[in-house]
Scaffold this motif. Structure first.
Motif, short mmCIF file in Angstrom:
data_model
loop_
_atom_site.label_atom_id
_atom_site.label_comp_id
_atom_site.label_asym_id
_atom_site.label_seq_id
_atom_site.Cartn_x
_atom_site.Cartn_y
_atom_site.Cartn_z
N ALA A 180 3.99 15.74 12.39
CA ALA A 180 5.02 15.65 11.55
C ALA A 180 4.78 14.07 11.44
N ASP A 181 4.67 13.25 12.25
CA ASP A 181 5.58 11.54 12.32
C ASP A 181 3.71 10.92 11.79
N VAL A 182 2.65 11.10 11.97
CA VAL A 182 1.29 11.13 10.92
C VAL A 182 1.47 11.21 9.86
N MET A 183 1.90 12.59 9.42
CA MET A 183 2.44 12.78 7.76
C MET A 183 3.15 11.75 7.11
N GLU A 184 4.94 11.31 8.31
CA GLU A 184 5.29 10.55 7.58
C GLU A 184 5.16 8.92 7.32
N GLU A 185 3.88 8.51 8.10
CA GLU A 185 3.73 7.13 7.90
C GLU A 185 2.11 7.16 7.19
N ILE A 186 2.00 9.04 6.21
CA ILE A 186 1.01 8.30 5.29
C ILE A 186 1.46 8.22 4.24
N ARG A 187 3.14 9.03 4.20
CA ARG A 187 3.92 8.86 3.13
C ARG A 187 3.78 7.67 2.26
N ARG A 188 4.23 6.91 3.95
CA ARG A 188 5.28 5.34 3.56
C ARG A 188 4.38 4.57 3.37
N ILE A 189 2.07 4.76 3.73
CA ILE A 189 1.55 3.66 3.07
C ILE A 189 1.25 3.68 1.50
N THR A 190 1.04 5.44 1.59
CA THR A 190 0.80 5.67 0.44
C THR A 190 1.71 5.22 -1.16
N ALA A 191 2.92 5.66 -0.60
CA ALA A 191 4.38 5.13 -1.27
C ALA A 191 4.09 3.69 -1.42
N LEU A 192 3.95 3.06 -0.15
CA LEU A 192 4.11 1.66 -0.49
C LEU A 192 2.58 1.28 -1.70
N ILE A 193 1.78 1.78 -1.89
CA ILE A 193 0.25 1.37 -2.43
C ILE A 193 0.55 1.27 -3.57
N VAL A 194 1.27 2.51 -4.12
CA VAL A 194 1.37 2.82 -5.33
C VAL A 194 2.83 1.93 -6.02
N CYS A 195 3.98 1.52 -5.52
CA CYS A 195 4.65 0.89 -5.88
C CYS A 195 3.70 -0.59 -5.94
N GLN A 196 3.57 -1.07 -5.16
CA GLN A 196 1.73 -2.56 -5.77
C GLN A 196 1.30 -1.92 -6.43
N ARG A 197 0.92 -0.80 -7.23
CA ARG A 197 0.30 -0.74 -7.72
C ARG A 197 0.40 -0.17 -9.38
N LEU A 198 2.14 -0.02 -9.19
CA LEU A 198 2.80 0.02 -9.96
C LEU A 198 3.60 -1.49 -11.32
N MET A 199 3.38 -2.34 -9.50
CA MET A 199 3.95 -3.23 -10.14
C MET A 199 2.90 -4.73 -10.65
N GLY A 200 2.32 -4.08 -10.39
CA GLY A 200 0.82 -4.70 -10.74
C GLY A 200 0.55 -4.58 -12.26
N LYS A 201 0.88 -3.28 -12.97
CA LYS A 201 0.58 -3.26 -13.81
C LYS A 201 2.06 -3.02 -14.90
N GLY A 202 3.44 -3.52 -14.36
CA GLY A 202 4.13 -4.49 -14.95
C GLY A 202 5.29 -3.34 -14.86
N PHE A 203 5.56 -2.57 -14.12
CA PHE A 203 6.19 -1.49 -14.12
C PHE A 203 7.60 -2.42 -13.05
N VAL A 204 8.92 -2.33 -13.00
CA VAL A 204 10.39 -2.65 -12.54
C VAL A 204 10.05 -1.90 -11.69
N LEU A 205 10.48 -2.55 -10.34
CA LEU A 205 11.21 -1.63 -9.14
C LEU A 205 12.51 -1.67 -9.61
N GLY A 206 13.26 -0.59 -9.02
CA GLY A 206 15.00 0.11 -9.62
C GLY A 206 15.02 0.40 -11.02
N LYS A 207 13.73 0.44 -11.74
CA LYS A 207 14.45 0.66 -13.35
C LYS A 207 13.06 1.83 -13.43
N ASP A 208 12.01 1.09 -13.54
CA ASP A 208 10.93 2.29 -13.23
C ASP A 208 10.22 3.17 -12.11
#
Length: 120
Positions: free
Chosen positions: A70-98
């Motif tokens: 479970a703790d490793v899975m939580e860390e996997i979720r955290r890492i992948t969420a961060l990567i997805v956020c970075q990619r979305l921002m790189g594509k022009g999506f806005v944190l808090g809006k999109d």
């Protein structure tokens, strides 16, 4: 851990996932946890999953369901969420809006952000 050792550990973990033998996989994870941080174990698991996802998707699903602690899975979720956020921002999506992340660390996506993630 040098690059060769890292590559060997990734290969061992991918092979353990393919066997779908929880004893082998859990022993490998326990050994890694003694030598590495939870974040490093999670990163190693992500790369191992990536190695299998196209050739043996059923082993990936089995590993996500029965092997990864479970703790490793939580860390996997955290890492992948961060990567997805970075990619979305790189594509022009806005944190808090999109897109945003809730208190539990789950990624919340607008319809257009969901489409961008699925296409990528």
């Amino acid at each position: 851990m040098n690059h060769l050792e890292l590559e060997q550990e990734i290969g061992k973990m991918a092979r353990a996932m393919m066997t779908r033998n929880s004893l082998i996989g859990k022993d490998l994870i326990a050994d890694l946890r003694e030598r590495l941080s939870v974040e490093s174990v999670a990163a190693l698991m992500i790369v191992s999953i990536e190695r299998l996802i196209w050739s043996d998707g059923e082993s990936v699903i089995w590993s996500l369901s029965y092997l990864i602690p479970a703790d490793v899975m939580e860390e996997i979720r955290r890492i992948t969420a961060l990567i997805v956020c970075q990619r979305l921002m790189g594509k022009g999506f806005v944190l808090g809006k999109d897109f945003s992340i809730d208190a539990a660390g789950r990624l919340l996506l607008s319809e257009t952000a969901q489409t961008a993630v699925a296409v990528a």
